[in-house]
Design a protein around this motif. Sequence first.
Motif, mmCIF file in Angstrom:
data_model
loop_
_atom_site.group_PDB
_atom_site.id
_atom_site.type_symbol
_atom_site.label_atom_id
_atom_site.label_comp_id
_atom_site.label_asym_id
_atom_site.label_seq_id
_atom_site.Cartn_x
_atom_site.Cartn_y
_atom_site.Cartn_z
ATOM 1 N N UNK A 155 2.469 1.831 42.782
ATOM 2 C CA UNK A 155 1.597 0.885 42.107
ATOM 3 C C UNK A 155 0.152 1.221 42.414
ATOM 4 N N UNK A 156 -0.791 0.603 41.702
ATOM 5 C CA UNK A 156 -2.218 0.809 41.970
ATOM 6 C C UNK A 156 -2.770 -0.344 42.808
ATOM 7 N N UNK A 157 -4.053 -0.232 43.195
ATOM 8 C CA UNK A 157 -4.673 -1.294 43.994
ATOM 9 C C UNK A 157 -6.130 -1.519 43.578
ATOM 10 N N UNK A 158 -6.394 -1.757 42.275
ATOM 11 C CA UNK A 158 -7.771 -2.048 41.872
ATOM 12 C C UNK A 158 -8.124 -3.509 42.130
ATOM 13 N N UNK A 159 -9.385 -3.756 42.438
ATOM 14 C CA UNK A 159 -9.907 -5.119 42.503
ATOM 15 C C UNK A 159 -10.728 -5.343 41.240
ATOM 16 N N UNK A 160 -10.208 -6.150 40.330
ATOM 17 C CA UNK A 160 -10.845 -6.354 39.040
ATOM 18 C C UNK A 160 -12.076 -7.253 39.174
ATOM 19 N N UNK A 161 -13.069 -6.986 38.330
ATOM 20 C CA UNK A 161 -14.309 -7.765 38.298
ATOM 21 C C UNK A 161 -14.488 -8.300 36.882
ATOM 22 N N UNK A 162 -14.506 -9.640 36.751
ATOM 23 C CA UNK A 162 -14.641 -10.249 35.430
ATOM 24 C C UNK A 162 -16.089 -10.316 34.974
ATOM 25 N N UNK A 163 -16.989 -10.490 35.934
ATOM 26 C CA UNK A 163 -18.400 -10.644 35.611
ATOM 27 C C UNK A 163 -19.155 -11.060 36.848
ATOM 28 N N UNK A 164 -20.222 -11.841 36.665
ATOM 29 C CA UNK A 164 -21.015 -12.303 37.798
ATOM 30 C C UNK A 164 -20.215 -13.302 38.645
#
Length: 304
Positions: A155-164
């Motif tokens: 699996x991957x391990x990204x930390x998603x960022x929606x915006x501010x």
Amino acid sequence: MNQPRSGRQLTIAAHGYEAVIASVGASLRVLRFDGRDLVVPFEADEVRPGYRGVTLAPWPNRIVDGRYSFGGVEHQLPLTEPARGQALHGLLPWAEYSDRLVAPDRVVLAAVIEPQSGYPFRVEVETEYRLDENGLQQTVTARNLGTDAAPWGTGPHPYLVAGAGRVDDWTLTLPASAVLTVTEERLSPIAVEPVSQHPQWDFRAPHPIGEVFIDHAFTGLDRTAGVAEVRVTSGDQGVALSWDERCPWVQIHTADNPGQAGIHRIGLAVEPMTCPPDAFNSGTDLVVLAPGAEHSAAWRIRAL
């Protein structure tokens, strides 16, 4: 010239997207769309913070006590999460991957897990990152180079960022009807239960994350044409991560680091997984690679 701490830097770009892959851990170091971060980045000459953007292999998440039995043989892995006494996120987070292909919109990297104490199997891990008009797709392929069957998960391990702002300010859509409950101190699996019994983790209808703590695996995924998608939004923008049936699980983590304002809840980890935590013991959705066999799984991150 010294190599950056995170390894060689491989930059790809297409259709408004730009990604930078660091060779240590085949890590997604940067992903942007029209200059906007879609994942929490880190610096090239920085020791990667935790598992940010790393490729998880040959297991995602935790193996309880680092112990498991496979083929009638007991194995003991190093405890890479010593505070909880667990073996966390596989054996390749700090491995240097070699280049197989480097193109303007695509890179392919590979590393070999050599037989070792706790995992006496030889498995080649190849990962492809490819950009197109629909975002960034990562495909991970395992090949058993040894003479014995090998347990496998990824699996991957990204930390998603929606915006501010931070995680608390964003809206989450998570189409999962079941959650794997865990112990409070060690996050060891307990049981799969309906999210309706745990409304704080029920995001089937999108709503703000708020102050809720999440570090749990979810399943029972609602899919459209075989594809499940998690969305994180802030106002009229955001980011989505999607995957197919090869990943029946997804780990969600709110990146809680109390007392460390610089990293506390600054991104939402969304980790599609081929198997749940501690699958080497439970056997749930565990891939068993026969000698010479291979297995692939893929996921995609796109801007909203």
